[in-house]
Design a protein around this motif. Structure first.
Motif, mmCIF file in Angstrom:
data_model
loop_
_atom_site.group_PDB
_atom_site.id
_atom_site.type_symbol
_atom_site.label_atom_id
_atom_site.label_comp_id
_atom_site.label_asym_id
_atom_site.label_seq_id
_atom_site.Cartn_x
_atom_site.Cartn_y
_atom_site.Cartn_z
ATOM 1 N N THR A 202 0.850 -1.204 0.000
ATOM 2 C CA THR A 202 0.000 0.000 0.000
ATOM 3 C C THR A 202 0.881 1.248 0.000
ATOM 4 O O THR A 202 0.654 2.185 -0.782
ATOM 5 C CB THR A 202 -0.940 0.002 1.226
ATOM 6 O OG1 THR A 202 -1.588 -1.269 1.276
ATOM 7 C CG2 THR A 202 -1.992 1.086 1.134
ATOM 8 N N PHE B 94 2.477 1.900 -3.367
ATOM 9 C CA PHE B 94 1.563 2.562 -4.315
ATOM 10 C C PHE B 94 1.443 4.052 -3.990
ATOM 11 O O PHE B 94 1.457 4.891 -4.885
ATOM 12 C CB PHE B 94 0.171 1.920 -4.259
ATOM 13 C CG PHE B 94 0.078 0.589 -4.965
ATOM 14 C CD1 PHE B 94 0.598 0.419 -6.238
ATOM 15 C CD2 PHE B 94 -0.545 -0.496 -4.360
ATOM 16 C CE1 PHE B 94 0.506 -0.805 -6.896
ATOM 17 C CE2 PHE B 94 -0.637 -1.725 -5.005
ATOM 18 C CZ PHE B 94 -0.120 -1.874 -6.271
ATOM 19 N N ILE C 108 -10.396 6.255 -6.536
ATOM 20 C CA ILE C 108 -9.726 5.040 -7.017
ATOM 21 C C ILE C 108 -10.802 4.133 -7.604
ATOM 22 O O ILE C 108 -11.829 3.890 -6.962
ATOM 23 C CB ILE C 108 -9.046 4.263 -5.862
ATOM 24 C CG1 ILE C 108 -8.085 5.141 -5.055
ATOM 25 C CG2 ILE C 108 -8.361 2.990 -6.395
ATOM 26 C CD1 ILE C 108 -6.764 5.408 -5.658
ATOM 27 N N LEU D 151 -5.961 1.462 -0.569
ATOM 28 C CA LEU D 151 -5.359 2.667 -1.154
ATOM 29 C C LEU D 151 -6.315 3.867 -1.049
ATOM 30 O O LEU D 151 -5.922 4.963 -0.643
ATOM 31 C CB LEU D 151 -5.070 2.344 -2.619
ATOM 32 C CG LEU D 151 -4.033 3.093 -3.399
ATOM 33 C CD1 LEU D 151 -2.728 3.170 -2.632
ATOM 34 C CD2 LEU D 151 -3.808 2.361 -4.739
ATOM 35 N N GLY E 3 -8.755 -6.569 -7.765
ATOM 36 C CA GLY E 3 -8.457 -5.134 -7.735
ATOM 37 C C GLY E 3 -9.155 -4.425 -6.582
ATOM 38 O O GLY E 3 -8.862 -3.271 -6.276
ATOM 39 N N GLY F 160 -11.426 0.314 -8.664
ATOM 40 C CA GLY F 160 -10.857 -1.025 -8.490
ATOM 41 C C GLY F 160 -11.595 -2.021 -9.368
ATOM 42 O O GLY F 160 -12.817 -1.967 -9.504
ATOM 43 N N SER G 143 -2.406 1.491 -11.415
ATOM 44 C CA SER G 143 -1.474 0.790 -10.523
ATOM 45 C C SER G 143 -1.805 -0.694 -10.488
ATOM 46 O O SER G 143 -2.978 -1.080 -10.478
ATOM 47 C CB SER G 143 -1.493 1.405 -9.123
ATOM 48 O OG SER G 143 -2.692 1.123 -8.465
ATOM 49 N N PHE G 144 -0.744 -1.503 -10.487
ATOM 50 C CA PHE G 144 -0.868 -2.961 -10.456
ATOM 51 C C PHE G 144 0.182 -3.516 -9.508
ATOM 52 O O PHE G 144 1.286 -2.962 -9.411
ATOM 53 C CB PHE G 144 -0.601 -3.562 -11.849
ATOM 54 C CG PHE G 144 -1.479 -2.988 -12.929
ATOM 55 C CD1 PHE G 144 -2.713 -3.548 -13.215
ATOM 56 C CD2 PHE G 144 -1.070 -1.865 -13.652
ATOM 57 C CE1 PHE G 144 -3.525 -3.003 -14.210
ATOM 58 C CE2 PHE G 144 -1.879 -1.314 -14.644
ATOM 59 C CZ PHE G 144 -3.104 -1.890 -14.924
ATOM 60 N N GLY H 283 -7.141 -1.874 -3.809
ATOM 61 C CA GLY H 283 -7.878 -0.683 -4.230
ATOM 62 C C GLY H 283 -8.534 0.019 -3.050
ATOM 63 O O GLY H 283 -8.384 1.234 -2.871
ATOM 64 N N HIS I 236 -7.008 0.747 -10.522
ATOM 65 C CA HIS I 236 -6.163 -0.263 -9.865
ATOM 66 C C HIS I 236 -6.654 -1.685 -10.138
ATOM 67 O O HIS I 236 -7.852 -1.964 -10.099
ATOM 68 C CB HIS I 236 -6.131 -0.032 -8.346
ATOM 69 C CG HIS I 236 -5.430 -1.145 -7.644
ATOM 70 N ND1 HIS I 236 -4.060 -1.255 -7.614
ATOM 71 C CD2 HIS I 236 -5.904 -2.242 -7.020
ATOM 72 C CE1 HIS I 236 -3.725 -2.365 -6.997
ATOM 73 N NE2 HIS I 236 -4.826 -2.985 -6.619
ATOM 74 N N ASP I 237 -5.698 -2.591 -10.403
ATOM 75 C CA ASP I 237 -6.006 -4.027 -10.467
ATOM 76 C C ASP I 237 -4.806 -4.789 -9.925
ATOM 77 O O ASP I 237 -3.728 -4.223 -9.747
ATOM 78 C CB ASP I 237 -6.321 -4.446 -11.912
ATOM 79 C CG ASP I 237 -7.146 -5.742 -11.975
ATOM 80 O OD1 ASP I 237 -7.446 -6.333 -10.904
ATOM 81 O OD2 ASP I 237 -7.490 -6.165 -13.087
#
Ligand code: AMP
Length: 175
Positions: A41, A44, A55, A69, A62, A57, A148-149, A66, A120-121
């Motif tokens: 976390t 990211f 975000i 975050l 995700g 997800g 972000s991944f 997600g 995110h995923d």
């Protein structure tokens, strides 16, 4: 050890899942390690240069980082789900997967025009899923500020597909 090597040490390779020829990167052991979850976390958060308004997800893995975050950044978390799962009015986008095809949806009232949204995923493969999520965001008048991944399968060139939306793409562990 670096964050990337800690992540790789916790990922389990499952051959031929969900179908022959696919090497499935199983991230579930990561969630048995709370120190690593916090480090991911934080990893990211460090990579985010401009705080997003929300975000997004992608179902279902995700949702895991997600939501962590989004809560940490104190911004809304928006769910992208497979077709037929969200109860309210939705918009949808159909796309090709590394294995098969799929359709994803988002509620029509979750994103506001003009927002900057981070998608995110858990894993970037061909980029088809994240690209479809980006289309849903853009269809609603918002901008994709980044992706972000946890994991990137670099040999599938997913980043190329996402660059049209944003070239701010964070992948904590690369294969
Ligand atoms: P893609 O749309 O090809 O980038 O595929 C990404 C989506 O499929 C993500 O939601 C991943 O969870 C899942 N996925 C694709 N390939 C794999 C893989 N080899 N291992 C684990 N998950 C995968």
């Amino acid at each position: 050890m670096s964050l990337e090597s800690n992540i790789k040490a916790s990922i389990r390779d499952v051959p031929d899942f969900p179908k022959p020829g696919i090497m499935f990167k199983d991230i579930t052991p990561i969630f048995e390690n709370q120190v690593l979850c916090n480090e991911i976390t934080e990893g990211f958060i460090k990579a985010i240069s401009v705080k997003p308004n929300a975000i997004v997800g992608i179902e279902s893995r995700g949702f895991l980082f997600g939501i962590l975050l989004a809560n940490k950044l104190n911004v809304p978390f928006i769910l992208v789900r497979k077709a037929g799962k969200l109860p309210y009015k939705t918009i949808s986008h159909e796309y090709a997967l590394e294995y098969g095809t799929s359709k994803i949806e988002m509620h029509t009232d979750s994103i506001k025009k003009g927002w900057n949204v981070l998608i995110h995923d858990d894993l970037l493969a061909t980029g088809g899923t994240a690209d479809a999520a980006a289309h849903l965001v853009e269809q609603q008048g918002a901008k994709v500020s980044g992706f972000s991944f946890v994991v990137e399968l670099g040999f599938l060139n997913g980043k190329q597909k996402l660059n049209i939306h944003s070239n701010n793409i964070t992948c904590l562990a690369q294969y």
